[in-house]
Scaffold this motif. Sequence first.
Motif, short mmCIF file in Angstrom:
data_model
loop_
_atom_site.label_atom_id
_atom_site.label_comp_id
_atom_site.label_asym_id
_atom_site.label_seq_id
_atom_site.Cartn_x
_atom_site.Cartn_y
_atom_site.Cartn_z
N THR A 142 8.00 0.79 -7.95
CA THR A 142 7.96 -0.50 -8.65
C THR A 142 7.56 -0.27 -10.09
O THR A 142 6.60 0.45 -10.36
N VAL A 143 8.30 -0.89 -11.00
CA VAL A 143 7.98 -0.83 -12.43
C VAL A 143 7.86 -2.27 -12.91
O VAL A 143 8.77 -3.08 -12.72
N LEU A 144 6.73 -2.59 -13.50
CA LEU A 144 6.50 -3.98 -13.89
C LEU A 144 5.82 -4.06 -15.25
O LEU A 144 5.30 -3.08 -15.77
N SER A 145 5.83 -5.27 -15.81
CA SER A 145 5.16 -5.51 -17.09
C SER A 145 4.85 -6.99 -17.20
O SER A 145 5.72 -7.84 -16.99
N CYS A 146 3.60 -7.30 -17.54
CA CYS A 146 3.13 -8.68 -17.64
C CYS A 146 2.81 -9.00 -19.10
O CYS A 146 1.84 -8.46 -19.66
N VAL A 147 3.63 -9.82 -19.72
CA VAL A 147 3.55 -10.18 -21.15
C VAL A 147 3.18 -8.97 -22.00
O VAL A 147 2.32 -9.04 -22.88
N ARG A 168 15.12 3.54 -15.99
CA ARG A 168 15.14 5.00 -15.81
C ARG A 168 14.04 5.49 -14.88
O ARG A 168 14.27 6.34 -14.02
N VAL A 169 12.82 4.97 -15.06
CA VAL A 169 11.69 5.51 -14.29
C VAL A 169 11.55 4.86 -12.93
O VAL A 169 10.70 5.27 -12.12
N CYS A 170 12.38 3.86 -12.62
CA CYS A 170 12.35 3.22 -11.30
C CYS A 170 13.36 3.90 -10.38
O CYS A 170 14.49 4.18 -10.79
N ARG A 171 12.97 4.15 -9.17
CA ARG A 171 13.89 4.80 -8.23
C ARG A 171 15.01 3.84 -7.84
O ARG A 171 14.84 2.62 -7.83
N PRO A 208 0.83 -1.22 0.00
CA PRO A 208 0.00 0.00 0.00
C PRO A 208 0.86 1.26 0.00
O PRO A 208 1.89 1.34 0.69
N GLY A 209 0.44 2.23 -0.79
CA GLY A 209 1.12 3.52 -0.83
C GLY A 209 2.29 3.60 -1.79
O GLY A 209 2.78 4.70 -2.07
N GLU A 210 2.74 2.48 -2.33
CA GLU A 210 3.85 2.52 -3.29
C GLU A 210 3.40 3.12 -4.62
O GLU A 210 2.25 2.97 -5.03
N ARG A 211 4.33 3.76 -5.29
CA ARG A 211 4.08 4.27 -6.64
C ARG A 211 4.47 3.18 -7.63
O ARG A 211 5.62 2.76 -7.67
N VAL A 212 3.49 2.71 -8.40
CA VAL A 212 3.70 1.57 -9.30
C VAL A 212 3.36 1.97 -10.73
O VAL A 212 2.33 2.61 -10.98
N LEU A 213 4.23 1.58 -11.66
CA LEU A 213 3.97 1.78 -13.09
C LEU A 213 3.88 0.42 -13.76
O LEU A 213 4.80 -0.40 -13.66
N GLY A 223 10.02 -5.71 -12.24
CA GLY A 223 9.55 -7.07 -12.41
C GLY A 223 8.90 -7.25 -13.77
O GLY A 223 8.09 -6.42 -14.20
N VAL A 224 9.28 -8.32 -14.47
CA VAL A 224 8.68 -8.63 -15.76
C VAL A 224 8.31 -10.10 -15.83
O VAL A 224 9.04 -10.97 -15.32
N LEU A 225 7.18 -10.36 -16.43
CA LEU A 225 6.72 -11.74 -16.65
C LEU A 225 6.50 -11.89 -18.15
O LEU A 225 5.71 -11.15 -18.74
N ASN A 226 7.23 -12.83 -18.77
CA ASN A 226 7.21 -12.94 -20.22
C ASN A 226 7.19 -14.39 -20.68
O ASN A 226 7.73 -15.28 -19.99
N TRP A 227 6.61 -14.64 -21.84
CA TRP A 227 6.60 -15.97 -22.43
C TRP A 227 8.01 -16.36 -22.84
O TRP A 227 8.78 -15.54 -23.33
N THR A 228 8.37 -17.63 -22.65
CA THR A 228 9.70 -18.12 -23.00
C THR A 228 9.76 -18.55 -24.46
O THR A 228 8.74 -18.92 -25.05
N PRO A 229 10.95 -18.56 -25.06
CA PRO A 229 11.07 -19.00 -26.46
C PRO A 229 10.66 -20.46 -26.66
O PRO A 229 10.05 -20.80 -27.67
#
Length: 284
Positions: free
Chosen positions: A118-123, A140-143, A50-55, A149-155
């Motif tokens: 926190t900067v994250l991206s899901c697929v 750059r945009v993460c303090r 709670p209270g964190e700035r998340v992108l 954190g990133v979650l991505n499909w594998t080859p």
Amino acid sequence: MTNVIDTIEADRALKARHRAMWAQGDYPAVAAEIIPELGAILVEACGVRPGERVLDVAAGTGNAAIPAALAGADVVACDLTSELLETGQRVAAERGAELRWQEADAEALSFSDSEFDTVLSCVGVMFAPHHQQAADELVRVCRPGGTIGVLNWTPQGFLGRMLATMKPYAPPPPPGAQPPPLWGDPDHVRALFGKRVTDVTVERRTVVVDRFETPEAFRDYFKQCYGPTISVYRAIADDPEAVASLDRDLADLARVHDVGTAGRTVMEWEYLLFTARRAVRSSG
């Protein structure tokens, strides 16, 4: 000067094609019906509080952004495709989540340096064509000390193989564009972030997809709903033999991955879960 202008115009045209690709079909249905749990998995792995700035970058309809907001974070969901953001706003309202939605290019984010905890991206970010530019923007945009954190499909997983199956039927990629599933290769992701991150964790996991009764039902669903698949079929629409061949290839791929019992197709789609902290003193 002419070369610079040409490069800028080519990039704008490429991004316009990407935007249009994800606007067609029904990606909101794919996110909601096929992989609804992945965003929450990433949010938990990043330890959003709670209270964190998340992108959430390349957020789509907010598969990760909405769970982050429901966890009490101050969230911005950004994506290149405004149509997806509009759907995300409706979904967020239905679930009682409050967050900000903003159109943005993952390779040129319109946010300040170190703006987010926190900067994250899901697929999502994996489909930005220039991987290093996108990774540089995530950092750059993460303090300093914040979480990426990133979650991505594998080859080698199902989605990676599906994209590889479609590649021979698709127009050639523009110069410099990299295959999306490389974001699911641990070595590739580590190289993208380099020494600018610490406390790296990497884990391969799978999500069970059991919505489809047959491999053909899977193929037809993705032909109707999934932007990259729709684009490939449109590129070969005037070649009935190519269409029939791709129809067979996609159904066969699902058949090979089917681990279900008779009457139901069940597949396990592999993804890579990568989390790290931005180094307090970034370098490399």
